[in-house]
Design an enzyme around this catalytic site. Structure first.
Site, PDB file in Angstrom:
ATOM      1  N   CYS A  88      20.825  11.767  45.793  1.00  0.00           N
ATOM      2  CA  CYS A  88      22.247  11.535  45.544  1.00  0.00           C
ATOM      3  C   CYS A  88      22.893  12.819  45.047  1.00  0.00           C
ATOM      4  O   CYS A  88      22.308  13.532  44.224  1.00  0.00           O
ATOM      5  CB  CYS A  88      22.394  10.428  44.499  1.00  0.00           C
ATOM      6  SG  CYS A  88      24.091  10.013  44.080  1.00  0.00           S
ATOM      7  N   HIS A 130      23.887   2.328  49.491  1.00  0.00           N
ATOM      8  CA  HIS A 130      23.904   3.333  48.425  1.00  0.00           C
ATOM      9  C   HIS A 130      25.336   3.594  47.952  1.00  0.00           C
ATOM     10  O   HIS A 130      25.603   3.611  46.743  1.00  0.00           O
ATOM     11  CB  HIS A 130      23.250   4.623  48.952  1.00  0.00           C
ATOM     12  CG  HIS A 130      23.208   5.750  47.986  1.00  0.00           C
ATOM     13  ND1 HIS A 130      22.032   6.217  47.440  1.00  0.00           N
ATOM     14  CD2 HIS A 130      24.184   6.525  47.456  1.00  0.00           C
ATOM     15  CE1 HIS A 130      22.300   7.230  46.625  1.00  0.00           C
ATOM     16  NE2 HIS A 130      23.602   7.432  46.621  1.00  0.00           N
ATOM     17  N   GLU A 131      26.247   3.791  48.896  1.00  0.00           N
ATOM     18  CA  GLU A 131      27.633   4.100  48.518  1.00  0.00           C
ATOM     19  C   GLU A 131      28.343   2.887  47.930  1.00  0.00           C
ATOM     20  O   GLU A 131      29.108   3.020  46.968  1.00  0.00           O
ATOM     21  CB  GLU A 131      28.400   4.673  49.710  1.00  0.00           C
ATOM     22  CG  GLU A 131      27.829   5.958  50.285  1.00  0.00           C
ATOM     23  CD  GLU A 131      27.533   7.044  49.259  1.00  0.00           C
ATOM     24  OE1 GLU A 131      28.225   7.133  48.215  1.00  0.00           O
ATOM     25  OE2 GLU A 131      26.589   7.818  49.495  1.00  0.00           O
ATOM     26  N   HIS A 134      27.526   2.536  44.344  1.00  0.00           N
ATOM     27  CA  HIS A 134      28.339   3.408  43.477  1.00  0.00           C
ATOM     28  C   HIS A 134      29.628   2.708  43.041  1.00  0.00           C
ATOM     29  O   HIS A 134      30.081   2.889  41.909  1.00  0.00           O
ATOM     30  CB  HIS A 134      28.722   4.700  44.202  1.00  0.00           C
ATOM     31  CG  HIS A 134      27.719   5.789  44.107  1.00  0.00           C
ATOM     32  ND1 HIS A 134      27.346   6.373  42.921  1.00  0.00           N
ATOM     33  CD2 HIS A 134      27.005   6.424  45.071  1.00  0.00           C
ATOM     34  CE1 HIS A 134      26.459   7.315  43.154  1.00  0.00           C
ATOM     35  NE2 HIS A 134      26.228   7.361  44.456  1.00  0.00           N
TER      36      HIS A 134
END
Length: 150
Positions: A88, A130-131, A134
């Site tokens: 990341c 993953h995004e 966030h």
């Protein structure tokens, strides 16, 4: 378009939940452009708005097939299991194996405000998850099965 400063592990903002985008205006368009430039400048494949200090549900991804601009993305379907190395931009020098869905379907708005469906497997599915994590204050280090690096 501009390169924005990245936020790093330890920054409390990365642990906060992002707000929905209610209106796609010039500020959101500029944010999308800046995020894409920032991602490319840092050799990333994805970037979420909290990583540049903005608590909005906005993501850019490019796994080599051209940029995806996702506003208010949400996973609506997922299946299978897939374990692979992740890293990341907000956690430099650290990688680890993370379990993700093999396939996901994501509903979002594009930069024109049109509802879109993005389906991805393996690497794209991983990037999408993953995004979106966030945007919910979750980092890949929270999900690591096996740690590599510092």
């Amino acid at each position: 378009m501009a390169i924005r400063n990245l936020r790093f592990l330890g920054d409390e903002l990365l642990r906060k939940k992002s707000r929905r985008v209610e209106k796609i205006d010039d500020r959101i368009q500029a944010l999308l452009d800046d995020m894409l430039d920032t991602m490319y400048e840092n050799n990333g494949v994805g970037l979420a708005a909290p990583q540049v200090g903005i608590l909005k549900r906005v993501v850019v991804i490019d796994i080599g097939e051209g940029p995806l601009f996702l506003i208010n993305p949400e996973i609506i379907e997922q299946e299978g299991s897939y374990i692979e190395q992740e890293g990341c931009l907000s956690v430099p020098g650290r990688q680890g194996e993370v379990e993700r869905p093999y396939r996901v379907k994501v509903k979002a708005q594009n930069r024109d405000g049109k509802e879109i469906i993005v389906e991805g497997e393996e690497f794209l599915a991983k990037a999408l998850c993953h995004e979106i994590d966030h945007l919910n204050g979750v980092l890949f280090v929270d999900k690591i099965i096996d740690v590599k690096g510092e």
